[in-house]
Design a protein around this motif. Structure first.
Motif, short mmCIF file in Angstrom:
data_model
loop_
_atom_site.label_atom_id
_atom_site.label_comp_id
_atom_site.label_asym_id
_atom_site.label_seq_id
_atom_site.Cartn_x
_atom_site.Cartn_y
_atom_site.Cartn_z
N ALA A 196 0.84 -1.21 0.00
CA ALA A 196 0.00 0.00 0.00
C ALA A 196 0.87 1.25 0.00
O ALA A 196 1.95 1.28 0.57
CB ALA A 196 -0.91 0.01 1.22
N GLU A 197 0.40 2.27 -0.64
CA GLU A 197 1.08 3.56 -0.65
C GLU A 197 0.41 4.46 0.38
O GLU A 197 -0.79 4.75 0.29
CB GLU A 197 1.01 4.19 -2.03
N GLY A 198 1.18 4.92 1.32
CA GLY A 198 0.61 5.80 2.33
C GLY A 198 -0.44 5.10 3.17
O GLY A 198 -1.59 5.52 3.20
N GLY A 199 -0.10 4.00 3.85
CA GLY A 199 -1.05 3.26 4.69
C GLY A 199 -1.73 4.17 5.70
O GLY A 199 -1.16 5.16 6.16
N SER A 200 -2.94 3.84 6.09
CA SER A 200 -3.74 4.69 6.97
C SER A 200 -3.34 4.53 8.42
O SER A 200 -3.55 3.47 9.02
CB SER A 200 -5.23 4.33 6.80
N SER A 201 -2.77 5.58 9.00
CA SER A 201 -2.46 5.54 10.43
C SER A 201 -3.73 5.56 11.25
O SER A 201 -3.78 4.98 12.33
CB SER A 201 -1.56 6.74 10.80
N LYS A 202 -4.78 6.21 10.73
CA LYS A 202 -6.06 6.24 11.45
C LYS A 202 -6.64 4.83 11.52
O LYS A 202 -7.20 4.43 12.55
CB LYS A 202 -7.04 7.19 10.76
N GLY A 203 -6.52 4.06 10.44
CA GLY A 203 -6.99 2.68 10.45
C GLY A 203 -6.29 1.86 11.52
O GLY A 203 -6.90 1.04 12.20
N GLN A 204 -4.99 2.08 11.68
CA GLN A 204 -4.24 1.37 12.71
C GLN A 204 -4.70 1.80 14.10
O GLN A 204 -4.75 0.99 15.04
CB GLN A 204 -2.75 1.63 12.53
N GLU A 205 -5.07 3.07 14.26
CA GLU A 205 -5.59 3.55 15.54
C GLU A 205 -6.93 2.88 15.86
O GLU A 205 -7.16 2.46 17.01
CB GLU A 205 -5.74 5.07 15.52
N TYR A 206 -7.81 2.79 14.86
CA TYR A 206 -9.07 2.10 15.07
C TYR A 206 -8.83 0.66 15.51
O TYR A 206 -9.48 0.16 16.44
CB TYR A 206 -9.91 2.10 13.80
N GLN A 207 -7.91 0.00 14.84
CA GLN A 207 -7.63 -1.39 15.16
C GLN A 207 -7.14 -1.54 16.60
O GLN A 207 -7.60 -2.43 17.32
CB GLN A 207 -6.58 -1.96 14.21
N ARG A 208 -6.26 -0.66 17.05
CA ARG A 208 -5.76 -0.73 18.43
C ARG A 208 -6.87 -0.42 19.42
O ARG A 208 -6.97 -1.05 20.48
CB ARG A 208 -4.59 0.24 18.63
N PHE A 209 -7.72 0.57 19.09
CA PHE A 209 -8.79 0.93 20.01
C PHE A 209 -9.79 -0.22 20.17
O PHE A 209 -10.16 -0.57 21.30
CB PHE A 209 -9.53 2.18 19.53
#
Length: 314
Positions: A161-174
């Protein structure tokens, strides 16, 4: 202590299509426990072209399609071919093969498919057996022998992926943090233990087409019950039944709720909101507490009014 003995599966399910497949349909939770899914199976002998798939359903935690091909025999090439045909004909995300014994070649084939396919396709192999102790009733024994390497797939997807979503990773951790809290408090709302990268978490209600949800959106945090039957008339009837009891529901809930029919959308909801955003990691525990408190009150209110969600309209 008693001795655990194996029982011939054919003694419990004499016929694969007439006995075993209906048992799986009625006991989706048993299979879901093994797969780690909130599994709901909705149809047996589902048509795929001129063929008939054993079972089809959905993982209620993710909304992803699940198909199941089962056999009361060791794995064979015929069923492997059927499994791939049905996967192609349904575009399933989760593909499950159940057999009494997996030949090493077929287990390796599932491992190869999990390695070669993208992160949105998963293959599972489940061995089924029957056990009992002395004269006790026979009990099913399901064992996962092949499963996707989610970690490997996520690493490949991230690298591609180009420019993976940091917000997506935050959702996953939450969501992973919240699911751990649910498990620690013994709240049996879901079998899922791993958060996803989406901004919402679906929690099954036990009734097809009705889901409890927690989410982040433009309005902040949202705790809701969502009516999402594919038949709009069913959603309308259920929403109307709840709206007719609004005063009682809000009284039991302990505060106002927003009844939103979502005209022109695929569903409708009853929800509560508060300010917040996923980026405020220092507030995550507070968000978790709010979600759990609101969901507890909402479930209590709906149960007290309707007893079960099933009679709300079909």
């Amino acid at each position: 202590m008693g001795k655990l003995e194996m029982v011939d599966a054919r003694q419990v399910w004499p016929h694969e299509a007439h006995d075993f497949t209906p048992w799986l349909l009625a006991n989706a939770g048993t299979l879901g426990d093994v797969l780690g899914m909130d599994l709901e199976l909705s149809a047996a002998e589902h048509a795929v072209g001129t063929f008939a798939l054993d079972l089809i359903g959905v993982d209620q935690a993710t909304g992803e399609l699940v198909i199941v091909e089962n056999q009361l025999a060791p794995t064979d090439h015929t069923h492997l071919g059927q499994l791939l045909t049905y996967a192609g004909g349904t575009d399933a995300v989760n593909v499950v093969w159940i057999a009494t014994r997996f030949r090493e070649e077929h287990r390796a084939a599932l491992d190869w498919l999990n390695t070669r396919t993208d992160e949105a396709t998963r293959f599972f192999g489940v061995e089924v057996g029957v056990v009992r102790i002395a004269t006790s009733p026979p009990a099913p024994l399901l064992r996962l022998v092949a499963q996707p390497n989610d970690w490997g797939k996520s690493v490949r997807a991230k690298a591609q992926a180009e420019g993976g979503s940091s917000k997506g990773q935050e959702y996953q951790r939450f969501w992973t943090q919240m699911l751990a809290e649910l498990s620690g408090r013994q709240l049996d709302w879901t079998r899922s233990g791993k958060g996803l990268v989406q901004n919402w978490l679906a929690l099954p209600s036990g009734t097809t087409g009705i889901t409890y949800r927690c989410s982040f959106g433009r309005a902040g945090l949202c705790s809701e019950i969502f009516f999402e039957s594919p038949e709009p008339a069913v959603n309308d009837a259920r929403f109307a039944a709840a709206e007719a009891k609004r005063e009682t529901i809000e009284g039991t809930y302990g505060g106002p709720l927003r009844f939103d029919p979502l005209i022109g959308k695929k569903g409708c909801r009853i929800a509560d909101y508060r300010a917040g955003q996923i980026g405020l990691t220092e507030d995550w525990q507070e968000y978790v507490e709010w979600f759990i408190a609101c969901q507890t009150r909402l479930r209590t209110a709906m149960t007290n009014v309707f007893g079960s969600l099933s009679p709300m309209g079909r």
